[in-house]
Enzyme design. Structure first.
Site, PDB file in Angstrom:
ATOM      1  N   ARG A  51       0.789  -1.220   0.000  1.00 28.58           N
ATOM      2  CA  ARG A  51       0.000   0.000   0.000  1.00 28.58           C
ATOM      3  C   ARG A  51       0.821   1.268   0.000  1.00 28.58           C
ATOM      4  O   ARG A  51       0.601   2.169  -0.799  1.00 28.58           O
ATOM      5  CB  ARG A  51      -0.934   0.081   1.216  1.00 28.58           C
ATOM      6  CG  ARG A  51      -2.284  -0.536   1.014  1.00 28.58           C
ATOM      7  CD  ARG A  51      -2.797  -1.038   2.328  1.00 28.58           C
ATOM      8  NE  ARG A  51      -1.893  -2.070   2.775  1.00 28.58           N
ATOM      9  CZ  ARG A  51      -1.999  -3.352   2.396  1.00 28.58           C
ATOM     10  NH1 ARG A  51      -2.961  -3.720   1.631  1.00 28.58           N
ATOM     11  NH2 ARG A  51      -1.117  -4.255   2.797  1.00 28.58           N
ATOM     12  N   THR A  52       1.758   1.362   0.932  1.00 27.97           N
ATOM     13  CA  THR A  52       2.401   2.659   1.110  1.00 27.97           C
ATOM     14  C   THR A  52       3.179   3.056  -0.150  1.00 27.97           C
ATOM     15  O   THR A  52       3.049   4.171  -0.646  1.00 27.97           O
ATOM     16  CB  THR A  52       3.309   2.645   2.353  1.00 27.97           C
ATOM     17  OG1 THR A  52       2.528   2.216   3.462  1.00 27.97           O
ATOM     18  CG2 THR A  52       3.867   4.025   2.644  1.00 27.97           C
ATOM     19  N   LYS A  80      25.532  -3.424  -0.989  1.00 28.35           N
ATOM     20  CA  LYS A  80      26.999  -3.352  -1.091  1.00 28.35           C
ATOM     21  C   LYS A  80      27.607  -2.648   0.114  1.00 28.35           C
ATOM     22  O   LYS A  80      28.805  -2.435   0.176  1.00 28.35           O
ATOM     23  CB  LYS A  80      27.398  -2.580  -2.349  1.00 28.35           C
ATOM     24  CG  LYS A  80      26.926  -3.178  -3.639  1.00 28.35           C
ATOM     25  CD  LYS A  80      27.370  -2.271  -4.792  1.00 28.35           C
ATOM     26  CE  LYS A  80      26.861  -2.784  -6.124  1.00 28.35           C
ATOM     27  NZ  LYS A  80      27.088  -1.767  -7.181  1.00 28.35           N
ATOM     28  N   ARG A 101      11.149   4.126   3.362  1.00 25.73           N
ATOM     29  CA  ARG A 101      10.805   3.152   4.425  1.00 25.73           C
ATOM     30  C   ARG A 101      12.066   2.378   4.757  1.00 25.73           C
ATOM     31  O   ARG A 101      12.806   1.976   3.861  1.00 25.73           O
ATOM     32  CB  ARG A 101       9.719   2.207   3.939  1.00 25.73           C
ATOM     33  CG  ARG A 101       9.558   1.007   4.864  1.00 25.73           C
ATOM     34  CD  ARG A 101       8.333   0.200   4.523  1.00 25.73           C
ATOM     35  NE  ARG A 101       7.127   0.920   4.885  1.00 25.73           N
ATOM     36  CZ  ARG A 101       5.902   0.392   4.849  1.00 25.73           C
ATOM     37  NH1 ARG A 101       5.740  -0.859   4.465  1.00 25.73           N
ATOM     38  NH2 ARG A 101       4.851   1.097   5.192  1.00 25.73           N
ATOM     39  N   HIS A 129       4.983   6.069  11.594  1.00 23.86           N
ATOM     40  CA  HIS A 129       4.491   5.919  10.220  1.00 23.86           C
ATOM     41  C   HIS A 129       3.519   7.081   9.955  1.00 23.86           C
ATOM     42  O   HIS A 129       2.311   6.889   9.870  1.00 23.86           O
ATOM     43  CB  HIS A 129       3.793   4.561  10.087  1.00 23.86           C
ATOM     44  CG  HIS A 129       3.512   4.123   8.690  1.00 23.86           C
ATOM     45  ND1 HIS A 129       3.596   4.960   7.590  1.00 23.86           N
ATOM     46  CD2 HIS A 129       3.157   2.905   8.199  1.00 23.86           C
ATOM     47  CE1 HIS A 129       3.285   4.284   6.507  1.00 23.86           C
ATOM     48  NE2 HIS A 129       3.023   3.034   6.845  1.00 23.86           N
TER      49      HIS A 129
HETATM   50  C1  NCD Z   1       1.657  -0.867   8.244  1.00 24.13           C
HETATM   51  C2  NCD Z   1       3.155  -0.686   8.391  1.00 24.13           C
HETATM   52  O1  NCD Z   1       3.908  -0.863   7.418  1.00 24.13           O
HETATM   53  O2  NCD Z   1       3.542  -0.312   9.485  1.00 24.13           O
HETATM   54  N1  NCD Z   1       1.284  -1.072   6.907  1.00 24.13           N
HETATM   55  C3  NCD Z   1       1.012   0.020   6.151  1.00 24.13           C
HETATM   56  O3  NCD Z   1       1.870   0.795   5.815  1.00 24.13           O
HETATM   57  N2  NCD Z   1      -0.271   0.260   5.845  1.00 24.13           N
HETATM   58  C4  NCD Z   1       1.084  -1.886   9.159  1.00 24.13           C
HETATM   59  C5  NCD Z   1       1.678  -3.261   9.179  1.00 24.13           C
HETATM   60  O4  NCD Z   1       2.602  -3.588   8.434  1.00 24.13           O
HETATM   61  O5  NCD Z   1       1.156  -4.051   9.967  1.00 24.13           O
END
Ligand code: NCD
Length: 307
Positions: A51-52, A80, A101, A129
């Protein structure tokens, strides 16, 4: 250069402004279709995501911009031994804005100090997040019409769940908040979140292991996945993974207007039988996340003088 690493990097007024922009995008998406023409977003994902990452990419495309990046550390020079700082100095030469991320807490903050373009934290380890919280806030705003006087139950892995930490931070600034923290003993909210956020802001909260007992008082139920990748051993994960499974019978005491949220991915925490319940909002959150990311990308690029 302004970056967004923590949800508290945005003031309450700025959250309102982003929610208003997202609502305007929903009402008239054509107006925004060329705003980022010729601009590039880099998605640097050192950890899995559906999703993100796709939401950031869809957001940039819907603003008329372009996207580049990688979706696993193994396919980048991190494999590397390149540092995060060197990676983002490099990517700053190619892109106008970065979404990152990383499994290490604080990596996007380090990146923002090295980058010459805005950096957005797309999840750092078990820490924060902020853009998931923006999706959550637009959902709460659209479904409940207010951020005030809400009783919010968060349930599941409150220790490692970064979405929960950011949500508690964000909601702590609104009047009349009550938090119900529902988790197994081992997965309670970290004490720094309790002390620095809940206690510091005089927010009433209860900690319980009993989801059904808490149900009747909730305006919002926010379910989460047990974060397998943050566990030190598989045995603990296996023991805790199915601590909470929301099924239709457990909703019998829930309010008719309670909303059910989940940042997704879901493993077992919500039975698919709930998906058709009008209170289920988790796929709405997905869509809302794209609009909020569009609003945030525009805001940061405007402040940087890029658009
Ligand atoms: C979440 C995350 O990555 O923290 N997912 C997301 O970005 N919607 C929740 C999760 O991974 O459980």
């Amino acid at each position: 250069m302004r970056s967004i690493i923590d949800i508290l990097d945005l003031s309450v007024e700025e959250i309102d402004e982003l929610v208003a922009t997202a609502q305007d995008i929903i009402a008239d998406p054509k107006k925004y279709a060329e705003v980022c023409h010729g601009k590039k977003l880099a998605t640097l994902f050192f950890e899995p995501s559906t999703r993100t990452r796709l939401s950031f990419e869809a957001a940039m495309y819907e603003l008329g911009g372009n996207v580049l990046g990688f979706s696993e550390a193994q396919s980048s020079s991190a494999a590397k031994g390149e540092s995060v700082a060197d990676t983002v100095k490099t990517v700053s030469c190619y892109a106008d804005i970065i979404a990152m991320r990383h499994p290490k807490e604080g990596a996007p903050l380090v990146a923002s100090r090295a980058a010459s373009v805005p950096v957005i934290n797309a999840g750092d380890g078990g820490h924060n997040h902020p853009t998931q919280t923006m999706a959550d806030l637009l959902t709460i705003s659209r479904e409940k019409g207010t951020f005030e006087n809400l009783t919010i139950g968060v349930c599941g892995d409150l220790k490692f769940g970064r979405t929960v930490h950011s949500l508690i931070n964000a909601m702590s600034r609104y009047k009349g908040l009550k938090m119900v923290l529902i988790s197994p003993e081992e997965l309670k909210v970290p004490s720094y979140v309790k002390k620095d956020v809940l206690v510091k802001n005089n927010i009433p909260y209860v900690q319980t292991t009993d989801l059904e007992g808490a149900m009747s008082e909730l305006d919002v139920l926010y379910m989460t996945r047990v974060q397998r990748e943050r566990f030190f051993n598989e045995e603990d994960y296996l023991r805790l993974k199915d601590s909470y499974i929301l099924t239709p019978d457990k909703l019998k005491n829930a309010r008719k207007d309670m909303i059910i949220m989940h940042p997704l991915p879901r493993v077992n925490e919500i039975s698919v039988a709930i998906d058709d319940d009008p209170r289920a909002c988790y796929f709405k959150q997905v869509l809302n996340g794209k609009y909020m990311r569009m609003a945030l990308i525009m805001k940061l690029l405007k402040e940087a003088g890029t658009i």
